[in-house]
Write an enzyme that holds these catalytic residues in place. Sequence first.
Site, PDB file in Angstrom:
ATOM      1  N   LYS A   1      -0.889   0.953  -4.061  1.00  0.00           N
ATOM      2  CA  LYS A   1      -2.112  -0.239  -4.408  1.00  0.00           C
ATOM      3  C   LYS A   1      -3.273   0.495  -4.120  1.00  0.00           C
ATOM      4  O   LYS A   1      -4.164   0.192  -4.962  1.00  0.00           O
ATOM      5  CB  LYS A   1      -1.702  -1.424  -3.666  1.00  0.00           C
ATOM      6  CG  LYS A   1      -2.980  -2.415  -4.061  1.00  0.00           C
ATOM      7  CD  LYS A   1      -2.368  -3.640  -4.649  1.00  0.00           C
ATOM      8  CE  LYS A   1      -3.500  -4.541  -5.442  1.00  0.00           C
ATOM      9  NZ  LYS A   1      -3.456  -4.589  -6.814  1.00  0.00           N
TER      10      LYS A   1
ATOM     11  N   HIS B   1      -4.358  10.836 -36.569  1.00  0.00           N
ATOM     12  CA  HIS B   1      -4.613  12.097 -36.194  1.00  0.00           C
ATOM     13  C   HIS B   1      -3.612  12.850 -35.229  1.00  0.00           C
ATOM     14  O   HIS B   1      -3.979  13.795 -34.655  1.00  0.00           O
ATOM     15  CB  HIS B   1      -5.954  12.213 -35.674  1.00  0.00           C
ATOM     16  CG  HIS B   1      -7.065  11.657 -36.608  1.00  0.00           C
ATOM     17  ND1 HIS B   1      -7.270  12.110 -37.499  1.00  0.00           N
ATOM     18  CD2 HIS B   1      -7.705  10.690 -36.386  1.00  0.00           C
ATOM     19  CE1 HIS B   1      -8.524  11.632 -38.163  1.00  0.00           C
ATOM     20  NE2 HIS B   1      -8.676  10.586 -37.473  1.00  0.00           N
TER      21      HIS B   1
ATOM     22  N   ARG C   1       0.861  -1.290  -0.194  1.00  0.00           N
ATOM     23  CA  ARG C   1      -0.040  -0.065  -0.176  1.00  0.00           C
ATOM     24  C   ARG C   1       0.882   1.357  -0.017  1.00  0.00           C
ATOM     25  O   ARG C   1       0.306   2.357  -0.369  1.00  0.00           O
ATOM     26  CB  ARG C   1      -0.928   0.335   1.264  1.00  0.00           C
ATOM     27  CG  ARG C   1      -1.978  -1.054   1.225  1.00  0.00           C
ATOM     28  CD  ARG C   1      -2.717  -1.174   2.635  1.00  0.00           C
ATOM     29  NE  ARG C   1      -3.337   0.197   2.607  1.00  0.00           N
ATOM     30  CZ  ARG C   1      -4.702   0.113   2.487  1.00  0.00           C
ATOM     31  NH1 ARG C   1      -5.258  -0.980   2.192  1.00  0.00           N
ATOM     32  NH2 ARG C   1      -5.291   1.352   2.662  1.00  0.00           N
TER      33      ARG C   1
ATOM     34  N   ASN D   1      -3.329   7.323   8.466  1.00  0.00           N
ATOM     35  CA  ASN D   1      -3.270   7.446   6.935  1.00  0.00           C
ATOM     36  C   ASN D   1      -4.507   8.556   6.683  1.00  0.00           C
ATOM     37  O   ASN D   1      -5.494   8.767   7.420  1.00  0.00           O
ATOM     38  CB  ASN D   1      -4.210   6.334   6.550  1.00  0.00           C
ATOM     39  CG  ASN D   1      -3.093   5.008   6.675  1.00  0.00           C
ATOM     40  OD1 ASN D   1      -1.905   5.119   6.813  1.00  0.00           O
ATOM     41  ND2 ASN D   1      -3.597   3.818   6.546  1.00  0.00           N
ATOM     42  N   GLY D   2      -4.225   9.206   5.651  1.00  0.00           N
ATOM     43  CA  GLY D   2      -5.295  10.184   5.009  1.00  0.00           C
ATOM     44  C   GLY D   2      -4.341  11.618   5.088  1.00  0.00           C
ATOM     45  O   GLY D   2      -3.288  11.813   5.060  1.00  0.00           O
TER      46      GLY D   2
HETATM   47  C1  G6P Z   1      -4.183   2.729  -7.776  1.00  0.00           C
HETATM   48  C2  G6P Z   1      -3.288   1.556  -8.177  1.00  0.00           C
HETATM   49  C3  G6P Z   1      -3.770   0.879  -9.476  1.00  0.00           C
HETATM   50  C4  G6P Z   1      -5.304   0.932  -9.418  1.00  0.00           C
HETATM   51  C5  G6P Z   1      -5.968   2.330  -9.064  1.00  0.00           C
HETATM   52  C6  G6P Z   1      -7.629   2.017  -9.021  1.00  0.00           C
HETATM   53  O1  G6P Z   1      -3.696   3.946  -8.589  1.00  0.00           O
HETATM   54  O2  G6P Z   1      -1.758   1.783  -8.568  1.00  0.00           O
HETATM   55  O3  G6P Z   1      -3.191  -0.111  -9.916  1.00  0.00           O
HETATM   56  O4  G6P Z   1      -5.987   0.387 -10.864  1.00  0.00           O
HETATM   57  O5  G6P Z   1      -5.573   2.785  -8.012  1.00  0.00           O
HETATM   58  O6  G6P Z   1      -7.746   1.127  -7.670  1.00  0.00           O
HETATM   59  P1  G6P Z   1      -8.950   0.157  -7.390  1.00  0.00           P
HETATM   60  O7  G6P Z   1      -8.589  -0.347  -6.145  1.00  0.00           O
HETATM   61  O8  G6P Z   1     -10.015   1.345  -7.042  1.00  0.00           O
HETATM   62  O9  G6P Z   1      -9.275  -0.421  -8.395  1.00  0.00           O
END
Ligand code: G6P
Length: 607
Positions: free
Chosen positions: A602, A503, A27, A99-100
């Site tokens: 993630k 294009h 994460r 977090n946040g």
């Molecule tokens: C982050 C991750 C991506 C993921 C995106 C959406 O940017 O690095 O791999 O596609 O979030 O995440 P989610 O959990 O909402 O699918």
Amino acid sequence: MCGIVAYTGDQPAKGILIEGLKRLEYRGYDSSGIFIANGAPYLARAVGKVAELEHQVWNSAPEGVAGIAHTRWATHGKPSVLNAHPHGDCTGKLFLVHNGIIENYLLLKKRLLEAGHQFKSETDTEVLTHLVEAHYAGDLQAAVQKALLQVQGTFGIAVMHISQPHTVVVARRGSPIILGIGEKASLAASDASALAQHTDQVVFLEDNEMASLTPGKFSITTLDNRSVSRGTTNLDWNIESMDCGSFPHYMLKEIFEQPESVENALRGRVNHSEAVAKLGGLESVQERLLNARHLIIVSCGTSYYAGLYGRYVFETLTDLTVETELASEFRYRKLNLRQGTVVLAISQSGETADTLAALREAKRKGALVLGLVNVVGSTIARETHAGIYSHAGIEVGVASTKSFTSQLTILTLMALLIGRSRDLSYEEGHEIIRALELVPDQIREILKQAGKIRDLAEKYCHSDHFFFVGRKFQYPIALEGALKLKEIAYIHSEGYAAGEMKHGPIALIDPKFPTLALALEDGSYERVVSNMQEIRAREGKIIAITTEGNTKLGNLVDDVVYIPRTHEAVAPLLTVVPLQLFAYYCGVLLGRDVDKPRNLAKSVTVE
Ligand code: G6P
């Protein structure tokens, strides 16, 4: 985004917390830290991967049985030891992980500075720590509560004070906190995967709630001090799926898991005799769904590309009008949702802040809001009116792979469900089901070509740029292929609808700018081939992904990967697999950290 883990029990906390951080490292991973509250209070923080922290902790940490830990993805202040969490107060007795984002941290900091507090870091989190200190008068829970009432922004926090060394106070608003309750221990984490080894009894904290944890016990109140009664939920873990096994990386393992994850997405969800999908999670809203006129899909990143695929599959199998929108844009639009609008939020993690905000906005405007989510019990799963889990299993690699193919599978099933209640014939429905059920074995066939795709990666991984092109159903796959190569190999790559090359982008083509073309023998084949000819005429190198048995490409391409023949609408589930492998091998050959690419996280729980 960042990861939090907290423990209070009867076992040494350091091993449990470090193990938890490793589970959460995907994460956020630019720095990490740990605080152990009892015995001799102990704080350690390190820049880099959790392994750096682990090294310090094994050499020096005491055997205390309660503590909090954090792995960070920097938002305020660069990754450094001083900016890493936990942050301590002026007395050195109170520590906090967060977090946040605290939006009003500058104002709060000014007031705290005036009151004499001294800061060591540039973070908004340290401001929160001092704010709790300012309210502390012997009762940690009361102090946290008072502090949070002054805070604007989002938080998931865990706090300890050495005068209550067996108590951890946690709270959330907009950033997940999950409690894990064992017989003699209580845990909390920002992601259930950090709890799995210790207990299957979990409690999901809701926004604006806080909890006090002692060994084996918990109590929950709202931030405005109303007590909340909530039981534990049993989560069915599969701990094995959280290890790499014989694979060198999670990403490769997860690519190879796709035959099973697609099978799991399909399991029990097909009614052959009626040629229709059975989606239990949507039954409570079936009537509204089947009468819907307009579908808006909102999502981010790879899930957004799944949403783009969704637009094509819903348009093909149903008479809905469909839009797919980036959640970060949708949430700020002036929305005028027509009656009968359904909004579908797609998210692997179920925690993406932009997607969550988009669905809340749609809910406020009266839309039926559905979720397609992988992580069971996640915030998006809980806040939608109804939804479907993708059941892809825990995905650890930061770049999404198996979740994507599961999302495509379920989008097809949803379109089939709605289509069959309208004008989609039994025969057409049956054809889709037949094609979907062949996918797991067809992916197995594609995976046998991993060695060949590695060779292609070896040939092309030193290119500075790449185009990925496709049309119709393959257009979202071109975008996803380009995203994977950027994320994993750090190669500049762009996905384009093949017809759009002329294009503008074609101006970039030269012998050093290769294109990967998705050229299946489907309704778009001739048109894609003529776009490839335009590229060839400018001496561009071309790798084609085409249908098994197609011998017509000849000199038009430099290299070819074949995929089994299938229905046009189902083919994206196959074509994406060689693109995932290509990005993976390019990343490995270039020495990248494929499971934890730089600058990414993630689960993005900030705007
Ligand atoms: C982050 C991750 C991506 C993921 C995106 C959406 O940017 O690095 O791999 O596609 O979030 O995440 P989610 O959990 O909402 O699918």
